[in-house]
Design an enzyme around this catalytic site. Structure first.
Site, PDB file in Angstrom:
ATOM      1  N   LYS A 178      -9.993  -5.193  10.948  1.00 50.71           N
ATOM      2  CA  LYS A 178      -8.563  -4.668  11.746  1.00 50.71           C
ATOM      3  C   LYS A 178      -8.426  -5.474  12.960  1.00 50.71           C
ATOM      4  CE  LYS A 178      -6.532  -1.631   9.017  1.00 50.71           C
ATOM      5  NZ  LYS A 178      -5.318  -1.855   8.542  1.00 50.71           N
ATOM      6  N   GLY A 235      -0.214   4.929  -0.863  1.00 50.19           N
ATOM      7  CA  GLY A 235      -1.120   5.707  -0.127  1.00 50.19           C
ATOM      8  C   GLY A 235      -0.442   6.887   0.955  1.00 50.19           C
ATOM      9  N   ASP A 294       2.070  -2.091  -4.774  1.00 48.99           N
ATOM     10  CA  ASP A 294       0.728  -1.178  -4.632  1.00 48.99           C
ATOM     11  C   ASP A 294      -0.019  -1.417  -6.086  1.00 48.99           C
ATOM     12  OD1 ASP A 294      -1.242   0.900  -4.564  1.00 48.99           O
ATOM     13  OD2 ASP A 294      -0.446   1.540  -2.759  1.00 48.99           O
ATOM     14  N   TYR A 347     -14.593  -2.847   8.208  1.00 49.39           N
ATOM     15  CA  TYR A 347     -12.957  -2.308   8.388  1.00 49.39           C
ATOM     16  C   TYR A 347     -12.570  -2.643   9.765  1.00 49.39           C
ATOM     17  CZ  TYR A 347      -8.933   0.973   8.538  1.00 49.39           C
ATOM     18  OH  TYR A 347      -7.959   1.765   8.727  1.00 49.39           O
ATOM     19  N   GLY A 407       0.981  -1.180   0.012  1.00 54.05           N
ATOM     20  CA  GLY A 407       0.151   0.119   0.025  1.00 54.05           C
ATOM     21  C   GLY A 407       0.837   1.360  -0.018  1.00 54.05           C
ATOM     22  N   ILE A 420      -1.958  -7.372  -3.498  1.00 53.40           N
ATOM     23  CA  ILE A 420      -1.168  -8.160  -2.354  1.00 53.40           C
ATOM     24  C   ILE A 420      -1.892  -9.515  -2.470  1.00 53.40           C
ATOM     25  CG2 ILE A 420      -0.497  -6.567  -0.745  1.00 53.40           C
ATOM     26  CD1 ILE A 420      -3.196  -6.918   0.754  1.00 53.40           C
TER      27      ILE A 420
HETATM   28  N1  SER Z   1      -9.047   6.509   9.278  1.00 50.31           N
HETATM   29  C1  SER Z   1      -9.708   5.588   8.910  1.00 50.31           C
HETATM   30  C2  SER Z   1     -10.907   5.663   8.398  1.00 50.31           C
HETATM   31  O1  SER Z   1     -11.456   6.543   8.581  1.00 50.31           O
HETATM   32  C3  SER Z   1      -9.665   5.116  10.633  1.00 50.31           C
HETATM   33  O2  SER Z   1      -8.544   4.365  10.860  1.00 50.31           O
HETATM   34  O3  SER Z   1     -11.204   4.521   7.873  1.00 50.31           O
END
Ligand code: SER
Length: 337
Positions: free
Chosen positions: A156, A14, A36, A152, A11, A56
């Protein structure tokens, strides 16, 4: 054939990746390879030894790297952020979880093929928390409120556990035999604000979007409420913290996951400060209920005392100086040029 010692950044094109590449190459000593989907910015490209453009999830890329390079440290930054992941949860799971699993497995193979364990730095997030909104007084510790509401956040949190699984023999064996192969270290970032780029697909994006819109002279309608409050940090401090965690002696680390933060203003406090830097900026509030619900499930503040004690986390910039001395001058310069 001797494989070349390198640092691998996924990544890499980014927001965090660019900052990390600049800092690592400034320090000298480590060659960098990257993966990436997008090419690196032209000014960053000369700083890396090899740029792999691809996903990846493509096994052949990791196999090529395994054959050619001895990877000492992995910064696994590739991910779909929280707002975007809600629209494509299965794709998010593939990139965020299956991708991380592949990288951990790759780290294990690397660790087995050379003498040293591989340091695996994993950026996690305040999204790993899920808690009632409006509780502004609580500083949340790493093990509290681990009930994420987003794909997300679930990704994580789960990958933090996967990392702990891959490093499971590390602690007990390291002292005697150094048999652990993956030295996994996760850092739970707050919202990050960069002077150079606006992130895409995140839910903490309202802060950087507000500042960058003001600098460009464009109107901005903020998608959260004026009293919405979450932790933030400027990108330079996030990069510094990442490198500090990577460099910390293993024996000083008492946990695999660390909160970090620098300041935690409300959205209206951010607006007020942006108006000081860019008088006349047109900033209004037009909350988006889905994105507001995500931010409201995140803590208003986190307790980062473990990071401060174990590996010396110490952000240079607070809220006011972070904006007036770090962000504003750089953003003005960025748009001027
Ligand atoms: N910055 C991230 C998001 O907004 C949160 O870790 O998804």
């Amino acid at each position: 054939m001797i494989r070349k010692n390198v640092v691998l950044i996924t990544g890499a094109s980014g927001e965090i990746g660019h900052g990390l590449i600049e800092k690592i190459s400034e320090a000298g000593g480590s060659s960098i390879i990257t993966i990436d989907l997008q090419p690196l910015a032209p000014e960053i490209k000369p700083l890396v030894t090899r740029e792999f453009i691809g996903s990846i999830l493509e096994d052949h890329l990791l196999q090529r790297i395994l054959a050619e390079f001895e990877v000492e440290t992995i910064y696994h930054l590739a991910a779909l952020l929280s707002t975007r992941a809600e629209f494509t949860p299965v794709a998010a799971h593939q990139v965020n979880v299956e991708g991380t699993l592949k990288l951990l497995n790759f780290a294990q193979a690397q660790g087995e093929s050379h003498a040293r364990p591989v340091t695996f730095i994993y950026p996690s997030s305040i999204a790993a928390y899920g808690m009632p909104s409006g509780d502004f007084n609580r500083k949340v510790k790493e093990h509290e409120w681990n009930m994420p509401t987003t794909m997300y956040g679930c990704n994580k949190l789960y990958c933090e556990h996967l990392g702990r699984y891959y490093s499971r023999y590390f602690k007990q064996l390291a002292a005697e035999t150094l048999s652990g192969k993956v030295d996994f270290r996760a850092i739970r970032f707050p919202g990050l604000i960069s002077a150079m780029t606006v992130p895409s697909g995140g839910t903490s994006d309202y802060a950087p979007e507000m500042i960058h819109a003001a600098a460009k002279g464009e109107p901005y309608a903020c998608f959260v409420e004026p009293d919405t409050r979450i932790p933030f940090m400027v990108m330079a401090d996030a990069v510094e913290a990442t490198l500090r965690l990577a460099a910390a002696p293993r024996e000083s680390l008492n946990q695999t996951v660390y909160n970090i933060t620098a300041f935690n203003p409300s959205a209206s406090e951010i607006r007020d400060l942006v108006l000081e830097g860019f008088p006349g900026a047109d900033i209004s509030f037009d909350p988006d209920l889905m994105r507001l619900a995500i931010v409201d499930s995140w803590p208003a503040d986190v307790d980062d005392s473990a990071a401060r004690t174990d590996w010396g986390h110490a952000p240079r910039f607070g809220f006011e100086d972070g904006f007036s001395e770090y962000l504003f001058p750089r953003i003005r310069e960025h748009y001027r040029s």
